[in-house]
Motif scaffolding. Structure first.
Motif, mmCIF file in Angstrom:
data_model
loop_
_atom_site.group_PDB
_atom_site.id
_atom_site.type_symbol
_atom_site.label_atom_id
_atom_site.label_comp_id
_atom_site.label_asym_id
_atom_site.label_seq_id
_atom_site.Cartn_x
_atom_site.Cartn_y
_atom_site.Cartn_z
ATOM 1 N N LYS A 290 0.871 -1.179 0.000
ATOM 2 C CA LYS A 290 0.000 0.000 0.000
ATOM 3 C C LYS A 290 0.904 1.224 0.000
ATOM 4 O O LYS A 290 1.211 1.805 1.043
ATOM 5 C CB LYS A 290 -0.941 -0.021 1.211
ATOM 6 C CG LYS A 290 -1.881 -1.216 1.244
ATOM 7 C CD LYS A 290 -2.851 -1.164 2.415
ATOM 8 C CE LYS A 290 -3.935 -0.139 2.181
ATOM 9 N NZ LYS A 290 -4.990 -0.203 3.240
ATOM 10 N N ASP A 293 -0.384 4.592 1.356
ATOM 11 C CA ASP A 293 -0.581 4.549 2.808
ATOM 12 C C ASP A 293 0.700 4.248 3.573
ATOM 13 O O ASP A 293 0.716 4.303 4.807
ATOM 14 C CB ASP A 293 -1.626 3.494 3.166
ATOM 15 C CG ASP A 293 -3.022 3.880 2.694
ATOM 16 O OD1 ASP A 293 -3.291 5.088 2.610
ATOM 17 O OD2 ASP A 293 -3.821 2.977 2.411
ATOM 18 N N GLU A 363 -5.332 -5.657 8.879
ATOM 19 C CA GLU A 363 -6.244 -4.706 9.501
ATOM 20 C C GLU A 363 -5.586 -4.007 10.695
ATOM 21 O O GLU A 363 -5.802 -2.809 10.923
ATOM 22 C CB GLU A 363 -7.519 -5.417 9.953
ATOM 23 C CG GLU A 363 -8.433 -5.830 8.799
ATOM 24 C CD GLU A 363 -9.656 -6.597 9.272
ATOM 25 O OE1 GLU A 363 -9.703 -6.961 10.480
ATOM 26 O OE2 GLU A 363 -10.565 -6.846 8.448
ATOM 27 N N ASP A 366 -3.419 -1.287 9.287
ATOM 28 C CA ASP A 366 -4.251 -0.179 8.811
ATOM 29 C C ASP A 366 -4.717 0.697 9.973
ATOM 30 O O ASP A 366 -4.680 1.934 9.898
ATOM 31 C CB ASP A 366 -5.478 -0.716 8.057
ATOM 32 C CG ASP A 366 -5.172 -1.082 6.610
ATOM 33 O OD1 ASP A 366 -4.277 -0.436 6.024
ATOM 34 O OD2 ASP A 366 -5.808 -1.997 6.087
ATOM 35 N N LYS A 369 -1.881 2.743 11.360
ATOM 36 C CA LYS A 369 -1.553 3.879 10.501
ATOM 37 C C LYS A 369 -2.513 5.035 10.764
ATOM 38 O O LYS A 369 -2.099 6.207 10.852
ATOM 39 C CB LYS A 369 -1.607 3.463 9.025
ATOM 40 C CG LYS A 369 -1.366 4.619 8.040
ATOM 41 C CD LYS A 369 -0.008 5.269 8.253
ATOM 42 C CE LYS A 369 0.215 6.505 7.390
ATOM 43 N NZ LYS A 369 0.228 6.223 5.949
ATOM 44 N N GLN A 370 -3.801 4.748 10.893
ATOM 45 C CA GLN A 370 -4.768 5.791 11.209
ATOM 46 C C GLN A 370 -4.473 6.431 12.562
ATOM 47 O O GLN A 370 -4.616 7.642 12.738
ATOM 48 C CB GLN A 370 -6.188 5.217 11.196
ATOM 49 C CG GLN A 370 -6.653 4.744 9.832
ATOM 50 C CD GLN A 370 -6.545 5.819 8.761
ATOM 51 O OE1 GLN A 370 -6.963 6.962 8.965
ATOM 52 N NE2 GLN A 370 -5.974 5.468 7.630
#
Length: 384
Positions: A290, A293, A363, A366, A369-370
């Motif tokens: 990704k 990202d 997940e 992810d 990262k947020q």
């Protein structure tokens, strides 16, 4: 006689009032979760300058932190970051979306706590530097390994765990860390690669590996965050000399170490570099690229009875490309001279029973990262 009794009562009242004020029961530290992420066992930084302004008479050797309502005591850590002055007070809290917790500081000796992070220099094993938390463990290799004819080992090694206890010392003491004794093991193979998320310069389509680290410094060592520094001798990178310093930090409750790399070199142009994960030769496994990202991940093929390891990297800054190069997945970045470059790398083991498949691992990355983009954690102080 009555006057003396009244005077005594008045004095006792003053002492009680003074004691209550000294414990600052009306002062609160509020931690709010304004993100859309539920946080479990998150380490939060309370800036020391703001805490000191709220509690100017605080005795660093004699205070405790409690939940304001329940009076439940929280474990905490004074973070120094290698200095003599406190930088932050670290606390670990769980907060659902939209919730808040009120803390208070009271005088008194804090309860003893079991450390959840730890790291140390390991002279008895070729100068390894090993670090761990309650989820996972890692190590990097020192100068003695190459000086004793064992060669260079460039990458980050993973020690998987199925316990929240600290295991580094016991495993080195046993000397059989390639066998699972009920708490995990070391079956990860680094070889001549970047292993589980190390970084190296990348020029002329070549990875320019450094030698092993030659000097270390422990900056903080638990109970909630362990941070250390590794220094590397100069080496040649496509005709120019480069030196490197790496500051590694690991919090309790996370699968990921924070990596802060500073390269020094002569050219004014940024230095191309790659962060890599070794690919296994066995069939199976799944990679995740990704680029936008900044997430590079690999769920390895199952390693017989040893289980399956997931490895992942999060890069908050720009990534130009991701690809498979020979036997390594790499993310291409640029690093400026004498400016810290930050990324995160870590691993998970399915036999720990928390992250058990590639979907959960991807997940998890992810979500992390947020969290890095916007943690949503707000800290405020109030006096009632």
């Amino acid at each position: 006689m009555k006057l003396k009794v009244n005077t005594l009562i008045f004095s006792l009242l003053l002492i009680m009032i003074f004691s209550a004020c000294e414990n600052n029961p009306s002062k609160k530290i509020i931690i709010e979760n304004k993100s859309d992420i539920n946080y479990e066992s998150k380490v939060v930084e309370l800036p020391w300058d703001k805490v000191a302004a709220q509690y100017p008479e605080l005795d660093l050797a004699n205070f405790k932190i409690v939940e304001a309502v329940s009076k439940k005591e929280l474990s905490f850590q004074l973070e120094y970051a290698g200095n003599t002055a406190v930088k932050n007070i670290l606390v670990q809290v769980s907060l659902n979306v939209g919730s808040a917790i009120e803390l208070a500081i009271e005088n008194g000796k804090p309860s003893e706590v079991n450390s959840k992070t730890y790291g140390r220099f390991v002279p008895e094993r070729f100068d390894d530097f090993a670090w761990e938390n309650d989820k996972i463990a890692f190590r990097m290799y020192g100068k003695a390994l190459e000086l004793r004819g064992k060669g260079n080992a460039y990458g980050i090694d993973v020690w998987v765990k199925s316990t929240d206890k600290l295991v580094i010392n016991e495993r080195y003491k046993r000397g059989k860390y390639h066998v699972d004794n009920g708490d995990g093991m070391d079956y990860y193979h680094v070889g001549h690669s970047l292993g589980a998320g190390n970084i190296a310069p990348y020029k002329s389509d070549s990875i320019w590996y450094s030698k092993n680290y030659y000097q270390y410094k422990v900056l903080d060592n638990g109970p909630l965050r362990t941070t250390f520094q590794l220094d590397f001798e100069p080496w040649m990178v496509d005709g120019q000399e480069v030196t490197a310093t790496k500051i590694v930090s690991l919090d309790a409750g996370t699968q990921l170490s924070k990596m802060e790399i500073t390269y020094s070199f002569e050219n004014v142009e940024p230095l191309p570099a790659v962060i890599g994960i070794i690919k296994r030769p066995e069939e199976g496994g799944q990679e995740l690229f990704k680029v936008e990202d900044g997430i590079l991940a690999y769920w390895e093929p199952t390693h017989g009875d040893d289980g399956t390891t997931g490895v992942g990297i999060i890069i908050p800054s720009k990534v130009s490309n991701m690809k498979l190069r020979n036997d390594q997945y790499i993310a291409e970045v640029e690093v400026s001279n004498n400016e810290p470059f930050v990324y995160y790398t870590g691993a998970a083991w399915d036999k720990a029973g928390v992250i058990t498949n590639q979907t959960q691992w991807f997940e998890y990355l992810d979500t992390k990262k947020q969290e890095l983009l916007n943690s949503g954690i707000e800290i405020s102080f109030k006096s009632e």
